[in-house]
Design an enzyme around this catalytic site. Sequence first.
Site, PDB file in Angstrom:
ATOM      1  N   LYS A  25      44.650  37.208  53.385  1.00 15.08           N
ATOM      2  CA  LYS A  25      44.554  38.289  54.370  1.00 15.08           C
ATOM      3  C   LYS A  25      44.475  39.570  53.543  1.00 15.08           C
ATOM      4  O   LYS A  25      45.476  40.104  53.103  1.00 15.08           O
ATOM      5  CB  LYS A  25      45.804  38.295  55.256  1.00 15.08           C
ATOM      6  N   GLY A  80      52.709  44.842  48.267  1.00 21.09           N
ATOM      7  CA  GLY A  80      52.629  45.950  49.216  1.00 21.09           C
ATOM      8  C   GLY A  80      53.955  46.687  49.263  1.00 21.09           C
ATOM      9  O   GLY A  80      54.714  46.691  48.282  1.00 21.09           O
ATOM     10  N   SER A  81      54.240  47.263  50.405  1.00 16.49           N
ATOM     11  CA  SER A  81      55.418  48.129  50.515  1.00 16.49           C
ATOM     12  C   SER A  81      56.708  47.308  50.652  1.00 16.49           C
ATOM     13  O   SER A  81      56.684  46.193  51.183  1.00 16.49           O
ATOM     14  CB  SER A  81      55.258  49.038  51.735  1.00 16.49           C
ATOM     15  N   GLY A 141      57.419  43.934  52.788  1.00 18.54           N
ATOM     16  CA  GLY A 141      57.941  42.815  51.993  1.00 18.54           C
ATOM     17  C   GLY A 141      59.147  42.170  52.663  1.00 18.54           C
ATOM     18  O   GLY A 141      59.278  40.937  52.705  1.00 18.54           O
ATOM     19  N   GLU A 201      55.663  41.531  45.227  1.00 22.29           N
ATOM     20  CA  GLU A 201      55.534  42.655  44.291  1.00 22.29           C
ATOM     21  C   GLU A 201      55.447  43.910  45.153  1.00 22.29           C
ATOM     22  O   GLU A 201      54.512  44.076  45.929  1.00 22.29           O
ATOM     23  CB  GLU A 201      54.297  42.466  43.416  1.00 22.29           C
ATOM     24  N   CYS A 249      51.177  50.428  41.879  1.00 27.01           N
ATOM     25  CA  CYS A 249      52.624  50.135  41.899  1.00 27.01           C
ATOM     26  C   CYS A 249      53.244  50.452  40.556  1.00 27.01           C
ATOM     27  O   CYS A 249      54.366  50.930  40.468  1.00 27.01           O
ATOM     28  CB  CYS A 249      52.859  48.662  42.193  1.00 27.01           C
ATOM     29  N   GLU A 255      58.632  56.501  45.682  1.00 25.90           N
ATOM     30  CA  GLU A 255      57.225  56.317  45.330  1.00 25.90           C
ATOM     31  C   GLU A 255      56.351  57.248  46.183  1.00 25.90           C
ATOM     32  O   GLU A 255      56.510  57.284  47.401  1.00 25.90           O
ATOM     33  CB  GLU A 255      56.869  54.850  45.622  1.00 25.90           C
TER      34      GLU A 255
HETATM   35  P1  ADP Z   1      50.651  49.971  52.166  1.00 25.59           P
HETATM   36  O1  ADP Z   1      51.877  50.670  52.671  1.00 25.59           O
HETATM   37  O2  ADP Z   1      50.412  50.138  50.717  1.00 25.59           O
HETATM   38  O3  ADP Z   1      49.447  50.105  53.054  1.00 25.59           O
HETATM   39  P2  ADP Z   1      51.462  47.545  53.323  1.00 25.59           P
HETATM   40  O4  ADP Z   1      52.676  46.906  52.796  1.00 25.59           O
HETATM   41  O5  ADP Z   1      51.521  48.233  54.636  1.00 25.59           O
HETATM   42  O6  ADP Z   1      50.981  48.457  52.173  1.00 25.59           O
HETATM   43  O7  ADP Z   1      50.256  46.523  53.385  1.00 25.59           O
HETATM   44  C1  ADP Z   1      49.972  45.568  52.394  1.00 25.59           C
HETATM   45  C2  ADP Z   1      49.384  44.338  53.071  1.00 25.59           C
HETATM   46  O8  ADP Z   1      50.343  43.835  54.001  1.00 25.59           O
HETATM   47  C3  ADP Z   1      48.129  44.615  53.879  1.00 25.59           C
HETATM   48  O9  ADP Z   1      47.251  43.503  53.773  1.00 25.59           O
HETATM   49  C4  ADP Z   1      48.662  44.726  55.307  1.00 25.59           C
HETATM   50  O10 ADP Z   1      47.710  44.418  56.290  1.00 25.59           O
HETATM   51  C5  ADP Z   1      49.751  43.687  55.278  1.00 25.59           C
HETATM   52  N1  ADP Z   1      50.801  43.868  56.316  1.00 25.59           N
HETATM   53  C6  ADP Z   1      51.244  45.013  56.867  1.00 25.59           C
HETATM   54  N2  ADP Z   1      52.197  44.770  57.799  1.00 25.59           N
HETATM   55  C7  ADP Z   1      52.363  43.432  57.841  1.00 25.59           C
HETATM   56  C8  ADP Z   1      53.201  42.538  58.592  1.00 25.59           C
HETATM   57  N3  ADP Z   1      54.059  42.979  59.498  1.00 25.59           N
HETATM   58  N4  ADP Z   1      53.105  41.209  58.354  1.00 25.59           N
HETATM   59  C9  ADP Z   1      52.258  40.735  57.434  1.00 25.59           C
HETATM   60  N5  ADP Z   1      51.418  41.505  56.699  1.00 25.59           N
HETATM   61  C10 ADP Z   1      51.470  42.837  56.892  1.00 25.59           C
END
Ligand code: ADP
Length: 478
Positions: A171, A224-225, A229, A246, A280, A379
């Site tokens: 995804k 991601g964030s 996470g 990560e 990151c 960050e």
């Molecule tokens: P950023 O804040 O850097 O945009 P995110 O952590 O929001 O990073 O997003 C990183 C990935 O996680 C993206 O592919 C996003 O679509 C996905 N994502 C965001 N929210 C969810 C969730 N609730 N469940 C699963 N995947 C998610």
Amino acid sequence: MKKLFIGGEWVAPAQADGIPVYFPATGESYDEIARGQASDIDSAVKAARAAVNGLWGKTTATERGRILMKIGESVLANQEELAGIEAKDTGKPLELARKDIQALARYFEFYGSAADKVHGQVIPYLSGYSVNIVRQPFGVVGHIIPWNYPAQMLGRTVAPALAMGNASVVKPAEDACMTSLRFAEIATDAGLPAGALNIVTGYGREAGAALSEHPDVNMITFTGSPQVGTTIQTAAAQNHVKCVLELGGKCPQLVFDDADLDKAIPVIVGAIVQNAGQTCSAGSRVLIQEGIFDEVLDRVAARFRELRVGGPDSAPDCGPIITHAQYGRVKQFIAECLDSGLQPVAEGSFAEGTAEGGYYVKPTLFGPVPRDHKLAREEVFGPVLAAIPFKDEDDAIAVANGTDYGLVASVWTENGARQHRIANRLEGGQVFINCYGAGGGVELPFGGVRKSGHGREKGFLALDEFSHTKTIVNHYQQ
Ligand code: ADP
């Protein structure tokens, strides 16, 4: 509208409405991706399961390796096309996009050549027994990846998973997934069997959540964030599946008063400006020993003033921020710094012809930043560097380790004993001595501690992450 890639084919998504794709350098929309739903994720997981139970699962390690290396070759053969797609999707400088595509190829070469070099163990046990430990794939792996290095992230997470015989459902981030869609075709043409790699685009809260919650997924990787996470790890916990996370950093670059500054300054600036600070492992804090603080700050500032921000084709030092929303967050962070009384020491400027409507932020240097200030601890994910003074080694370590994160750190000193002392005490997954490596080094195990996450990607260690051991005990007649 782009379709979904499931079971080796382009498949129409369940939902007709798509998600617009924007060029961050101008803010204009130029395409649309599918807004994958839970039912699309379910189809992709079924296709991946069929691959694990079918042809892909029966493919030998050597043959898997050959296919992966062929994919690496095909990526390089299509480098210019892929770099163009990546630069348009993310806005990053074309030269950086090229390097990212080379890294994508390198991941497939590295893990392709490693696929048949993961050997088991024989354990001496009781008389009349033979005991073997073998490594086996988890089965179906769900990969949820971010938008900052879409091509690199794809290689980093998918290549070792496939090398070990897993099948992947990816995804990609809704803000940058065009390269992964083209890559899926390239990988299939290179011989990857149907279902081994499936790509479902869509929003995190829809497709991402469905993937992390799916009961037939055996392992999840996420970059991601920290907030997302937590959500993903909680979902994975419901199914008791392994999760590699990560989650970012506030990475320190320590400069002692015996450092080779001519060598250090350009690297220090590059470590934050690369990819517009959307990394990151960006070196977002420079910690400078008191006696040389003013000199280092002046020299870093001089370099910041030379930095140019612009679109992919203007060979800039720094591209735009990925989306309008993210641009707003970075600007807001800078505004809060100004409101709190921090003054910028230096800023970059816009390259000639930089389009209006693009999401550009000038690289900004702040210092001295109080060590308990938000900018010293959180960050930004933009091209903003915080300079913080320290007294001695103990003080440097206290500041360096004093955030919630622990991902990457660097130390600049010519003193060999100090290099070892500091490297041992810095908390995180990677330490660089008199150099920095944000984003580089396919061979180098990478990952974090604390809020930077857990598990290791890259290098040979990733092969352990994407497989589990099975102990086979055989009692034979003597
Ligand atoms: P950023 O804040 O850097 O945009 P995110 O952590 O929001 O990073 O997003 C990183 C990935 O996680 C993206 O592919 C996003 O679509 C996905 N994502 C965001 N929210 C969810 C969730 N609730 N469940 C699963 N995947 C998610």
